[in-house]
Design an enzyme around this catalytic site. Structure first.
Site, PDB file in Angstrom:
ATOM      1  CG  ASP A  38      -0.254  -0.151   2.513  1.00 50.78           C
ATOM      2  OD1 ASP A  38       0.981  -0.358   2.499  1.00 50.78           O
ATOM      3  OD2 ASP A  38      -0.914  -0.061   3.560  1.00 50.78           O
ATOM      4  CG  HIS A 242      19.257   4.332 -19.273  1.00 57.12           C
ATOM      5  ND1 HIS A 242      18.242   4.033 -20.150  1.00 57.12           N
ATOM      6  CD2 HIS A 242      19.747   5.537 -19.676  1.00 57.12           C
ATOM      7  CE1 HIS A 242      18.124   5.022 -21.037  1.00 57.12           C
ATOM      8  NE2 HIS A 242      19.029   5.934 -20.772  1.00 57.12           N
ATOM      9  CG  ASP A 259      22.777  11.654 -17.026  1.00 56.86           C
ATOM     10  OD1 ASP A 259      22.159  12.695 -16.720  1.00 56.86           O
ATOM     11  OD2 ASP A 259      22.600  11.052 -18.103  1.00 56.86           O
ATOM     12  CG  ASP A 270      19.637  15.250 -19.048  1.00 56.82           C
ATOM     13  OD1 ASP A 270      20.399  14.615 -18.297  1.00 56.82           O
ATOM     14  OD2 ASP A 270      19.194  14.792 -20.114  1.00 56.82           O
ATOM     15  CG  HIS A 349      24.051   7.856 -26.307  1.00 60.00           C
ATOM     16  ND1 HIS A 349      24.330   9.183 -26.515  1.00 60.00           N
ATOM     17  CD2 HIS A 349      24.983   7.407 -25.417  1.00 60.00           C
ATOM     18  CE1 HIS A 349      25.364   9.534 -25.765  1.00 60.00           C
ATOM     19  NE2 HIS A 349      25.797   8.470 -25.104  1.00 60.00           N
ATOM     20  CG  HIS A 353      17.183  14.174 -24.767  1.00 56.22           C
ATOM     21  ND1 HIS A 353      16.699  14.984 -23.767  1.00 56.22           N
ATOM     22  CD2 HIS A 353      18.255  13.542 -24.228  1.00 56.22           C
ATOM     23  CE1 HIS A 353      17.434  14.825 -22.671  1.00 56.22           C
ATOM     24  NE2 HIS A 353      18.400  13.964 -22.924  1.00 56.22           N
ATOM     25  CG  HIS A 360      14.482  11.377 -22.704  1.00 56.09           C
ATOM     26  ND1 HIS A 360      14.619  10.039 -22.495  1.00 56.09           N
ATOM     27  CD2 HIS A 360      15.703  11.917 -22.408  1.00 56.09           C
ATOM     28  CE1 HIS A 360      15.859   9.765 -22.108  1.00 56.09           C
ATOM     29  NE2 HIS A 360      16.528  10.886 -22.035  1.00 56.09           N
ATOM     30  CD  GLU A 383      22.294  13.144 -23.554  1.00 56.96           C
ATOM     31  OE1 GLU A 383      22.678  12.256 -22.765  1.00 56.96           O
ATOM     32  OE2 GLU A 383      21.126  13.567 -23.579  1.00 56.96           O
ATOM     33  CE1 TYR A 387      28.722   6.428 -21.959  1.00 58.90           C
ATOM     34  CE2 TYR A 387      28.285   6.359 -24.321  1.00 58.90           C
ATOM     35  CZ  TYR A 387      28.126   6.976 -23.099  1.00 58.90           C
ATOM     36  OH  TYR A 387      27.377   8.127 -23.006  1.00 58.90           O
ATOM     37  NE  ARG A 405      25.362  10.521 -20.575  1.00 60.37           N
ATOM     38  CZ  ARG A 405      25.282   9.318 -20.034  1.00 60.37           C
ATOM     39  NH1 ARG A 405      25.814   8.282 -20.669  1.00 60.37           N
ATOM     40  NH2 ARG A 405      24.695   9.127 -18.882  1.00 60.37           N
ATOM     41  CD  GLU A 407      22.661  15.011 -20.604  1.00 65.44           C
ATOM     42  OE1 GLU A 407      22.924  14.223 -19.672  1.00 65.44           O
ATOM     43  OE2 GLU A 407      21.604  14.988 -21.248  1.00 65.44           O
TER      44      GLU A 407
END
Ligand code: GLY
Ligand code: MN
Ligand code: MN
Length: 437
Positions: A38, A242, A259, A270, A349, A353, A360, A383, A387, A405, A407
């Protein structure tokens, strides 16, 4: 609130002008979701709903009916209830809503089934975003069927069903002066948080300790939430795009990628920065880092009115591919590697965006099949990243597990652009200086 009541009203008017007369728009509030048993997730209003109303309560439906004699703007919301409010908090209630939120009328949400079919009946077009909430979709269908069932008594069901997103999301893509001010502030708060994380970072700390520092700064600065789950990935965790577990111990000699951005009054920032856990870049880390930085700076430089959306990504691909060849991570002819998308092993990527109420954000990237041209008031992220998987046997061991990265949030201005997140350093010497205290 930084966005005024007048601005909310102007948004509704603009949308109604676009919709045309004899139509109706139906926008439900976000639904409450259970996290476990709950316990609920934090409630966050739907961005479209908030954009048009500034109203943050659950269990509400906004209705717009341009040109309707008895009122164009109608809200259905929770009724006042002393006992329920004692448990779950204050409710505005339909009576006060009209006054406080400049609606023409408001009804209890429990009366929706009774009233809404009557409002839909006789209109030619229904604007509604199908597919977000199956239960609400069914409800809309049920209202239509209620009207269809009465055609023999003279009821006329609407002939057209139109996706509201087309108009509404195009409006949201262009930020007003007030929206730009909020986003600039969100960018500054987020930049400060990143600087704090850089200053406190030490080998042996857990990744989530940096997250705690960042969230602490957001909240102290007046932001209730992060705009999205923060990513704090050290070592090869930075290669997981992510990664949000954020629970590993940060090691001496590794980089950490953060990030994270705050949400300020429903607007997102962002930012990504990558820096050495111990405050000093190794030669390999510096080489990859400087390549990403070069790509990012060149990419940002393309952001200006009249340039198309995808140019920023093309520049990143060119620079990263050529740089990886130069460093010996890729072999072959640069043009051919680009043509065959070989860079995707390291840069998988896109360069960014739209950014706004959603991280996004909404808005089309193509118009009539062509990449959209940038216009003043649009906000996007830039960004790029590289990797290198920890088990990539095609490269020398010294490169493996490096993830970088960088950004920033960029506003398209009349003459070029403004980086709204420029307050956090990104050149190696600046970062090392800040971390050295
Ligand atoms: N933080 C999500 C993104 O950078 O797109
Ligand atoms: Mn990000
Ligand atoms: Mn982003």
């Amino acid at each position: 609130m930084r966005v005024t009541k007048q601005e909310f009203a102007a948004r509704r008017k603009r949308l109604m002008d676009l919709m045309g007369s004899n139509s109706i728009a139906i926008v439900p509030a976000a639904i409450e979701r259970i996290r476990n048993r709950d316990v609920e997730y934090y409630y966050r209003q739907d961005s479209d709903f908030y954009y048009l109303s500034g109203f943050d309560e659950a269990r509400a439906v906004l209705v717009l009916m341009p040109g309707r004699e008895h009122g164009e703007y109608v809200m259905f919301c929770q009724e006042k209830d002393r006992e329920k409010e004692q448990w779950t908090g204050y409710r505005v209630g339909p009576e006060a809503f009209v006054e406080q939120y400049s609606a023409d009328d408001a009804f209890p949400i429990g009366d929706l089934d009774e009233i809404l079919p009557g409002l839909i009946e006789g209109t030619d077009r229904v604007y509604y975003s199908m597919g977000r909430d199956p239960e609400f979709d069914r409800q809309v269908m049920a209202w239509l069927n209620t009207i269809r069932a009465k055609t023999r008594s003279g009821a006329t069901p609407p002939g057209e069903f139109v996706d509201l997103n087309h108009f509404l999301h195009d409006m949201r893509l262009y930020k007003s002066a007030a929206e730009v001010r909020v986003m600039r502030e969100a960018g500054q708060i987020s930049a400060e948080a990143h600087k704090k994380a850089m200053t406190i970072c030490q080998p042996g700390m857990k990744e989530y300790e940096l997250e705690a520092e960042i969230v602490n700064h957001f909240m102290k600065s007046g932001c209730r939430w992060e705009a999205y789950l923060s990513i704090v990935g050290s070592g090869s965790n930075a290669c997981i795009l992510h990664y949000t577990a954020n629970r590993d111990v940060m090691k001496d000699g590794d980089l950490v990628l953060i990030d994270a951005g705050c949400e300020l009054e429903y607007y997102a920032a962002d930012i990504t920065r990558t820096f050495p856990v111990n405050g000093k870049f190794s030669p390999e880390q510096a080489a990859i880092y400087n390549l990403v930085l070069k790509a990012q700076l060149a990419s940002i430089a393309t952001v200006k009115p009249g340039e198309h959306w995808n140019r920023a990504n093309e520049v990143v691909i060119d620079i990263i591919t050529a740089g990886l060849v130069e460093l010996g991570l890729l072999e072959g002819d640069v043009d051919e590697l680009i043509e065959k998308e070989v860079y995707k092993a390291y840069y998988m990527h896109r360069a960014g965006h739209w950014l706004g109420m959603d991280v996004h954000d909404v808005g089309d990237y193509k118009v009539d099949g062509e990449w959209r041209l940038l216009e003043p008031g649009m906000v996007l992220t830039v960004e790029p990243g590289i990797y290198i998987s920890p088990d990539d046997e095609t490269v020398e061991a010294k490169w493996r597990g490096i993830g970088v990265r960088i950004e920033d949030d960029v506003l398209v201005t009349k003459n070029g652009n403004e980086v709204m997140t420029a307050d956090v350093p990104k050149h190696i010497d600046e970062i090392e200086r800040l971390m050295a205290g």
